[in-house]
Design a protein around this motif. Structure first.
Motif, PDB file in Angstrom:
ATOM      1  N   GLY A 580       0.735  -1.148   0.019  1.00  0.00           N
ATOM      2  CA  GLY A 580      -0.001  -0.177   0.083  1.00  0.00           C
ATOM      3  C   GLY A 580       0.922   1.257   0.148  1.00  0.00           C
ATOM      4  N   ALA A 581       0.317   2.312  -0.503  1.00  0.00           N
ATOM      5  CA  ALA A 581       1.168   3.749  -0.468  1.00  0.00           C
ATOM      6  C   ALA A 581       0.286   4.716  -0.241  1.00  0.00           C
ATOM      7  CB  ALA A 581       1.745   4.012  -1.872  1.00  0.00           C
ATOM      8  N   THR A 582       0.893   5.897   0.175  1.00  0.00           N
ATOM      9  CA  THR A 582       0.155   7.181   0.540  1.00  0.00           C
ATOM     10  C   THR A 582       1.223   8.329   0.321  1.00  0.00           C
ATOM     11  OG1 THR A 582      -1.025   8.440   2.141  1.00  0.00           O
ATOM     12  CG2 THR A 582       0.864   7.067   3.114  1.00  0.00           C
ATOM     13  N   THR A 583       0.422   9.378  -0.306  1.00  0.00           N
ATOM     14  CA  THR A 583       1.310  10.685  -0.473  1.00  0.00           C
ATOM     15  C   THR A 583       0.603  11.690   0.536  1.00  0.00           C
ATOM     16  OG1 THR A 583       1.841   9.758  -2.729  1.00  0.00           O
ATOM     17  CG2 THR A 583       2.085  12.177  -2.388  1.00  0.00           C
ATOM     18  N   MET A 584       1.667  12.328   0.973  1.00  0.00           N
ATOM     19  CA  MET A 584       1.021  13.438   1.735  1.00  0.00           C
ATOM     20  C   MET A 584       1.929  14.785   1.609  1.00  0.00           C
ATOM     21  SD  MET A 584       2.596  14.079   4.529  1.00  0.00           S
ATOM     22  CE  MET A 584       4.142  13.383   4.978  1.00  0.00           C
ATOM     23  N   LYS A 585       1.395  15.885   2.130  1.00  0.00           N
ATOM     24  CA  LYS A 585       2.034  17.020   2.463  1.00  0.00           C
ATOM     25  C   LYS A 585       2.031  17.322   3.770  1.00  0.00           C
ATOM     26  CE  LYS A 585       1.963  21.390  -0.195  1.00  0.00           C
ATOM     27  NZ  LYS A 585       1.084  22.225  -0.915  1.00  0.00           N
ATOM     28  N   PRO A 586       3.183  17.783   4.213  1.00  0.00           N
ATOM     29  CA  PRO A 586       3.111  17.936   5.771  1.00  0.00           C
ATOM     30  C   PRO A 586       2.286  19.178   5.845  1.00  0.00           C
ATOM     31  CG  PRO A 586       5.328  17.683   4.879  1.00  0.00           C
ATOM     32  CD  PRO A 586       4.490  17.707   3.672  1.00  0.00           C
ATOM     33  N   LEU A 587       1.899  19.007   7.067  1.00  0.00           N
ATOM     34  CA  LEU A 587       0.667  20.158   7.518  1.00  0.00           C
ATOM     35  C   LEU A 587       1.344  20.607   9.172  1.00  0.00           C
ATOM     36  CD1 LEU A 587      -1.870  21.991   6.992  1.00  0.00           C
ATOM     37  CD2 LEU A 587      -3.041  20.293   8.283  1.00  0.00           C
ATOM     38  N   LYS A 588       1.429  21.749   9.590  1.00  0.00           N
ATOM     39  CA  LYS A 588       2.040  22.052  10.784  1.00  0.00           C
ATOM     40  C   LYS A 588       0.479  22.921  11.410  1.00  0.00           C
ATOM     41  CE  LYS A 588       6.187  23.188  11.566  1.00  0.00           C
ATOM     42  NZ  LYS A 588       7.121  24.696  11.716  1.00  0.00           N
ATOM     43  N   MET A 589      -0.031  22.169  12.655  1.00  0.00           N
ATOM     44  CA  MET A 589      -0.882  22.827  13.139  1.00  0.00           C
ATOM     45  C   MET A 589      -0.575  22.895  14.567  1.00  0.00           C
ATOM     46  SD  MET A 589      -4.676  21.390  11.938  1.00  0.00           S
ATOM     47  CE  MET A 589      -4.908  19.943  12.444  1.00  0.00           C
ATOM     48  N   GLU A 590      -0.902  24.354  14.993  1.00  0.00           N
ATOM     49  CA  GLU A 590      -0.834  24.532  16.462  1.00  0.00           C
ATOM     50  C   GLU A 590      -2.204  25.013  17.283  1.00  0.00           C
ATOM     51  OE1 GLU A 590       1.939  27.777  15.905  1.00  0.00           O
ATOM     52  OE2 GLU A 590       3.609  26.436  15.292  1.00  0.00           O
TER      53      GLU A 590
END
Lengths: 739, 319
Positions: A580-590
Motif C-alpha cells: 500500500g502507499a500514501t502520498t501527503m504534504k506536511p501540515l503543521k497545526m498549533e
C-alpha cells in the motif's frame, strides 16, 4: 413401686432391643445401605460430571436438593419445639416421646444441610465461607444458625440421656459389650444425688428456653434466603412465620409417624398410647390450621394484588397442565384431611392419626417443591429457550437417588440410634407421677406378654428413575491450502509533533476481511524513483502496525513538498503479498487558548510548506474539533481555516478532570493532501469533576452494616454462653459424682 | 488466543521497534479525566509514544500516561478510579442480528447455549407492539447478586462494574436466584476448549466448572480505550458505551453526550421499580428502524418456537 424400680423395669422392657437385632432388622439395614450406596454413586456422578447430571439449569437453579433441605430442617422442629415447649410446660405425657422428637431433630439437622452442600458447585471451595464469609449474605446466616442449632440440639439430646446412661452403666448390656464403657463415659458419674438432679434439671430447662427462639430463628433464616430475593412468590414478608408454622406442622407429623413405627416395631404399646396420638394429633391439626391460614393469606394477597409476576406464578399453580394437582394435594388435602381425621371422633384412632400425619408430611414436602420450582420457572424476563430442561425443571435419577439416600440415611441413623440408646427415656422423673399411674395398668398387662421381636417387616418403596444421556460430539473443521489474498492499507497520521504511518493488513477470504496478526510489514519512503527504508514491524491482533517517521526523513523536503510512503508485506505461508502507499504534504497545526472578556476561545493555526520549503498559512481547510474520551471522540464543532487560522468557543460544559482540565483536539481527517493531522491542547476550562466520593453500598459493601454485626454477636454470644454454661454444668455433675 | 496473550504480542511488537510503550495507558481526554489526583495532569516534559485503539501512534507526556496505570491486582475489586461506566441500548435499532451474542460467546469462551447477552422478544401487553430487547448484565448500583453472595465472589466496583471472581465462587447459585434479570449463567459441566490463560475477573476466562459467569463489560480492554465486544460487533450500533463521568457514550461510530441522549430520547432503566439501580439505559423502541419480523431472519426455523411468548397474561405472538 418407687421411681428407681420403675426405671429398672422400663429398662428391662427395652433391653432386648438394645441387646439383640432381628434378621429383619439386619435386612432393613442392608436395604438402607443399598440406598445409601446408590446415593454415593449419584454423588460421585455429580462430582465427576458436574451439576449437568441434575435437572437444575440456569433458570431453575435450585431443585430437589433445596426442597429436601427445607423439608429436613422443617421436621427437625419436632424436637426443638415439641420437646422444648412440652418440657417447659411440664406436660405430663411428654416423656415417652421426647427422645424420639430430639432424635428427629439431631438426625434431620445433620442430613438437611448436606442437601445444601449438594447444591454447591464447588465443594472444594467450602473453606472460602470461613475465609471470605460476608455476614450480609443470608447463606452465612443459615450456616451460623444451623451449626448453632445443631450444637444446641445435640447438647439437649445428651442432657436428656444422662439419666438413662447412668442406668445403663449400672445395668450393662450383655451383647456388644464395647458399648458399656461408652455408657459409663456418657453417664458423667451421675448418681441421682439431689444436687446432681437439680443441676441437670436447671440446665435442661435453660436449654429448652434457648432452643425455642433459636429454632424459630433457624427456619426464619431459611425462609429469608427466599424472601430476600426479588422473585414473585418468594419476596413475601410473611415467609419467615409461614416457614416456621409449616415446619412445626411437618415436624409434628414426622414425630407421629416415628411414634407409630416404633410402637409397632418395638411393641411399645404400653409406653406410647392413644393419648399421645390424640394429643399430638390435636397439636398437629392446630398447626395445620395455622399453616392453612398462612397459605390462604399468602395466596389471597398476591391474587388480589394481581401484580403480573405474582399472577404468573399463581397461574402455574392453578393450571391443570402444570401444578394444579400438586397444589390441591399440598394445600387442600394436606390441611383438610388431617383436620377431618383428628376432629371427627369416629375417624380418630392411632392408625388414622398416623395416616393423617403421613398425608401432612407428604403434603408439606410437595408444598416446598411448589415454593421453589414454579417461582424459578417464572423469571421476570421471558425464557427463549427450546431446551426443555431450561424451561421446566424435572429431577433426574441423580437427584432422586440422593433424595432416597437421605431418607434411607435418616431411617438408618434412627434405627442404629435406637439400638444404642432406649428410644424411650427409661428413667422417669418425679413430675410425671400422675401420668405413670395413668398408664400403669396397660404397662403391667404388657409386661406379662414379654417382649417379642416384631412380626411385621419393613417395607421400602423403591423408585429409581434412570435417564439415558446422549453425548454429542462435533466434527473438525476442514482447511484449504489455496493462497489467500491480502490487502494492505497505509495511512498517514500526524498527531501533535509525531508523524507516523499505520498499516492495516487484512486477508480476504470468501469476500470477508480478517485481520492478520504477527506479519512483518516494511515501510519505505519513495523519493524520485529511489526507495529509502524506514523500518519494519509486526502487525497486532487487529492487523495494525504503526511506524514513526523519523524527523530526518521529513527534513529532506520531499518531492516538491510531497512525500510518498509505501508499506509492503512479502507474504507468509498461504497469505499472498500485498502493498500500500500514501502520498501527503506536511501540515503543521498549533493550538492555543485565549480568553476575550467572558468568551473562552480555542485558536487553531495551520501552515504548509510552499515550493521553496517555507511555511505559509493554509487557506480553506476543513477542520473538526473533538473532545477525546476513553472510547471515542466527542465532536464539539467544526471550522474552516482561513488565513491560516480558525477558532472555536471552548466547550466549557463538558466534564474535565477534578480540576477541570479538558483536552480539545483539532483534526484534519483523511485529507487527500495532508492525510490525518491532529493537534490537541489541554486547559482547565472544562467542568470540574466532583471529588470521588467513598460510595457506601450497605449490603453490597465488603463490610456488613454495623447493626447486623452487633445483632449477630449479641445473639450468638447469648446462645453460646448458655451452651457453655450447660456444658460446665455437665462437668460439675461429673465432679460431684467423684465425691 | 486469550485476550491477555494478544496484548502481550502487541507489546512485543512495539518493544521490538524500540518505542517506549506505556502499555494499557489511557489516551487523550480519557487519560486526563482519569487523573483524579488533586494536582491534575502534571507534565513531566518527557514524552512517551502510545498506541491508540485504532492503531495510530501518539505521543503523550509521561506524567499523563503514568497517572492512570494498569490497576494492580488489588484494584481489580475497586475498579478504575473516578469512572462510572454506563451503557445505553437503543431499542429502535435492534433487529436481533445476534452479532453481539456471538461475539460475546466467542470472546469469553462460553459453552454452547450459554449467553451472557440475551436478546429478548418483548411485548409488554396484549395491544402494545413487540420489540427486540438485548440485555447484558445491568451492573446495578445496588446489586441484589452482590448482596447475597456469601463469599464476596460477586463484587461491585467503584467504577460501576459488577464482576464475578470465578476462582472464589463456591457455586451456591444464590446470586442467580437473587438476580431479577436472569443475567447469570452457571457452568453446569466442565467447559470445553478453554484457553490456558491466567484467570482474572476482568477477562472472565477461562470458564470454570461449578461457578457462575455473567456479562462483565469486558473491562480488561477499557484501559486501551477498546469498547466491549458486543458494542463493536453490533452491525446496527445498538449499544452505546461510555463513562458517565466523561458524559459521553459511543457505539464506535457515533458519540453522544450521555446526559443529552438520555434526556432527549427519554431513556429508561428496565424495571426501575425493583430499586436495583441498573447502569444500563434503554432508549424506547419508538420509530424502529426494522420491523420486528426481521429479527426472526437470524433465528433458525427450528428455534423460532422459542419466541412464542408464553406468558399467561399475554397473547401469543404469531410468528
Amino acid at each position: 413401686m418407687n421411681e428407681e424400680e420403675k426405671s429398672i423395669q422400663n429398662l428391662t422392657a427395652y433391653k432386648p432391643h438394645l441387646e439383640t437385632i432381628s434378621k429383619k432388622g439386619i435386612a432393613l439395614i442392608g436395604v438402607l445401605l443399598l440406598f445409601i450406596l446408590f446415593g454415593v454413586v449419584c454423588l460421585y456422578t455429580q462430582v465427576a460430571k458436574g451439576h449437568v447430571v441434575t435437572g437444575m439449569r440456569d433458570n431453575v437453579v435450585w431443585g430437589l436438593y433445596i426442597v429436601n433441605f427445607i423439608f429436613f430442617i422443617g421436621i427437625s422442629y419436632a424436637g426443638a419445639l415439641i420437646s422444648g415447649i412440652l418440657h417447659l410446660l411440664r406436660v405430663p405425657w411428654r416423656t415417652p416421646i421426647i427422645r424420639m422428637a430430639e432424635m428427629i431433630t439431631v438426625i434431620s439437622t445433620m442430613i438437611g444441610p448436606s442437601y445444601i452442600l449438594l447444591c454447591i458447585g464447588r465443594l472444594d471451595r467450602l473453606p472460602n465461607i470461613a475465609l471470605f464469609g460476608r455476614i450480609q449474605s443470608p447463606i452465612i446466616w443459615d450456616v451460623i444458625a444451623i451449626t448453632t442449632y445443631l450444637s444446641g440440639s445435640i447438647i439437649f439430646l445428651y442432657l436428656a440421656m444422662i439419666r438413662d446412661m447412668a442406668l445403663l452403666r449400672d445395668n450393662p448390656v450383655k451383647t456388644a459389650k464395647w458399648r458399656n464403657p461408652i455408657y459409663k463415659f456418657l453417664s458423667v458419674r451421675y448418681n441421682d444425688t439431689t444436687k446432681q438432679k437439680e443441676l441437670l434439671n436447671v440446665s435442661t430447662d435453660l436449654l429448652s428456653i434457648v432452643i425455642i427462639p433459636l429454632a424459630i430463628l433457624v427456619h426464619s433464616v431459611l425462609a429469608w434466603i427466599f424472601g430476600m430475593t426479588l422473585r414473585p412468590g418468594w419476596h413475601s414478608t410473611i415467609f419467615a412465620p409461614y416457614f416456621v408454622v409449616a415446619a412445626v406442622y411437618s415436624g409434628t407429623g414426622v414425630l407421629i409417624m416415628v411414634m407409630w413405627i416404633f410402637r409397632k416395631v418395638y411393641h411399645l404399646e404400653a409406653q406410647i398410647t392413644k393419648i399421645h396420638f390424640n394429643y399430638l394429633g390435636i397439636i398437629m391439626i392446630i398447626l395445620g390450621a395455622l399453616y392453612g391460614y398462612f397459605t390462604f393469606s399468602e395466596y389471597l394477597t398476591s391474587w388480589y394484588g394481581s401484580i403480573k409476576w405474582d399472577m404468573e406464578v399463581l397461574f402455574r399453580l392453578f393450571s391443570p397442565g402444570e401444578y394444579l394437582i400438586e397444589f390441591i394435594f399440598a394445600v387442600f388435602i394436606g390441611v383438610l384431611v388431617p383436620i377431618i381425621i383428628v376432629t371427627v371422633p369416629k375417624f380418630r384412632n392411632i392408625n388414622s392419626i398416623a395416616f393423617a400425619a403421613t398425608i401432612a408430611v407428604f403434603a408439606l414436602w410437595v408444598k416446598r417443591y411448589l415454593i421453589i420450582i414454579p417461582t424459578l420457572e417464572s423469571p421476570l424476563l421471558p425464557i427463549h429457550d427450546l431446551r426443555p430442561e431450561y424451561v421446566h425443571y424435572s429431577a433426574t435419577w441423580v437427584e432422586w437417588g440422593l433424595t432416597f439416600a437421605g431418607i434411607a440415611m435418616f431411617i438408618l441413623l434412627f434405627y442404629l440410634f435406637s439400638k444404642f440408646v432406649p428410644i424411650i427415656p427409661v428413667v422417669r422423673t418425679g413430675e410425671e407421677k400422675d401420668y405413670s399411674r395413668l398408664r400403669k395398668v396397660v404397662f403391667e398387662k404388657q409386661m406379662k406378654k414379654a417382649i417379642k421381636e416384631n412380626k411385621k417387616g419393613d417395607t421400602i418403596t423403591t423408585g429409581i428413575v434412570i435417564l439415558l444421556m446422549l453425548v454429542a460430539s462435533s466434527g473438525a473443521m476442514a482447511q484449504d491450502d489455496t493462497q489467500v489474498q491480502t490487502v494492505l492499507k497505509l495511512e498517514y497520521f500526524h498527531v501533535d509533533s509525531l508523524q507516523s504511518l499505520t498499516g492495516t493488513l487484512l486477508s480476504r477470504q470468501e469476500g470477508r476481511y480478517q485481520p492478520l496478526e504477527g506479519m512483518e510489514i516494511n515501510f519505505k519512503l519513495m523519493q524520485g524513483g529511489t526507495e529509502k527504508s524506514i523500518g519494519s514491524a509486526l502487525t497486532n491482533e487487529k492487523g495494525k502496525v504503526a511506524m514513526a517517521i523519523p524527523e530526518e526523513v521529513l527534513a529532506t523536503g520531499g518531492d516538491k513538498g510531497l512525500y510518498t510512503f509505501s508499506a509492503s508485506f512479502m507474504g507468509k505461508d498461504k497469505y499472498g503479498k500485498s502493498s500500500g502507499a500514501t502520498t501527503m504534504k506536511p501540515l503543521k497545526m498549533e493550538m492555543s487558548f485565549f480568553q476575550k472578556e467572558q468568551e473562552k476561545m480555542a485558536d487553531l493555526k495551520a501552515f504548509e510548506q510552499d515550493k521553496d520549503g517555507k511555511w505559509v498559512p493554509v487557506e480553506g481547510l476543513e477542520v473538526q474539533f473533538y473532545v477525546p474520551r476513553t472510547f471515542s471522540l466527542l465532536k464539539v464543532g467544526k471550522g474552516k481555516i482561513s488565513g491560516g487560522a480558525a477558532s472555536l468557543e471552548f466547550p466549557t460544559h463538558i466534564p474535565g478532570n477534578a480540576l477541570g482540565y479538558l483536552t480539545l483536539m483539532a483534526k484534519v481527517e483523511d485529507n487527500e493532501v495532508y492525510g490525518n493531522v491532529e493537534v490537541s491542547g489541554t486547559i482547565n476550562w472544562g467542568k470540574p469533576l466532583p471529588p470521588v466520593k467513598v460510595i457506601k453500598r450497605g449490603l453490597g459493601d465488603t463490610d456488613a452494616p454495623l447493626w447486623m454485626v452487633y445483632t449477630l454477636i449479641v445473639l450468638l454470644s447469648l446462645v453460646w454462653f448458655h451452651y457453655m454454661y450447660v456444658i460446665y454444668t455437665v462437668f460439675r455433675i461429673r465432679h460431684l459424682g467423684k465425691q | 488466543m486469550a485476550k491477555k496473550n494478544k496484548k502481550d504480542s502487541t507489546r512485543r511488537n512495539f518493544l521490538k521497534q524500540g518505542f517506549t510503550i506505556a502499555a494499557g495507558s489511557l489516551l487523550g481526554g480519557g487519560l486526563i479525566a482519569a487523573c483524579t489526583k488533586e494536582q491534575g495532569p502534571v507534565a513531566t516534559g518527557e514524552k512517551v509514544k502510545v498506541l491508540t485503539a485504532d492503531g495510530k501512534l501518539m505521543e503523550v507526556d509521561r506524567g499523563h500516561a503514568m497517572c492512570c496505570n494498569v490497576p494492580s491486582s488489588a484494584d481489580v475489586r475497586k475498579g478504575i478510579p473516578g469512572r462510572h461506566f454506563v451503557m445505553v441500548v437503543d431499542l429502535t435499532r435492534c433487529r436481533n442480528a445476534r452479532a453481539c451474542v456471538k461475539a460475546c460467546s466467542k470472546m469469553h469462551f462460553l459453552a454452547p447455549g450459554q449467553e451472557w447477552i440475551k436478546v429478548f422478544l418483548m411485548q409488554d401487553s396484549e395491544d402494545t407492539t413487540p420489540y427486540w430487547m438485548p440485555k447484558p448484565c445491568f451492573h446495578c448500583d445496588t446489586p441484589a447478586c452482590v448482596n447475597v453472595c456469601p463469599v464476596g465472589a460477586s463484587f461491585k466496583r467503584d467504577d460501576g462494574l459488577v464482576l464475578v471472581d470465578n476462582e472464589r465462587c463456591i457455586g451456591c447459585k444464590f446470586c442467580m436466584a437473587a438476580c431479577p434479570y436472569s443475567s447469570r449463567v452457571f457452568n453446569w459441566k466442565a467447559p470445553d476448549n478453554q484457553v490456558d490463560a491466567k484467570y482474572s475477573p476482568m477477562t472472565g476466562v477461562p470458564q470454570k466448572v461449578g461457578t457462575v459467569g455473567k456479562c462483565d463489560f469486558c473491562p480488561d480492554s477499557f484501559l486501551t480505550g477498546i469498547l466491549p465486544d458486543c458494542v463493536t460487533a453490533c452491525p446496527n450500533g445498538v449499544y452505546f458505551f461510555g463513562d458517565k463521568n466523561e458524559d459521553v457514550v459511543t457505539n464506535g461510530v457515533e458519540s453522544f453526550r450521555f446526559s443529552d441522549l438520555v434526556k432527549d430520547k427519554a431513556a429508561y432503566r428496565y424495571m426501575e421499580e425493583l430499586g436495583t439501580q441498573p447502569n444500563v439505559y434503554y432508549l424506547p423502541p419508538v420509530d424502529r428502524r426494522f420491523p420486528v419480523e426481521e429479527g426472526f431472519e437470524s433465528v433458525p426455523d427450528s428455534s423460532k418456537a422459542a419466541y412464542q411468548v408464553k406468558r399467561a397474561h399475554l397473547k401469543k405472538y404469531k410468528i
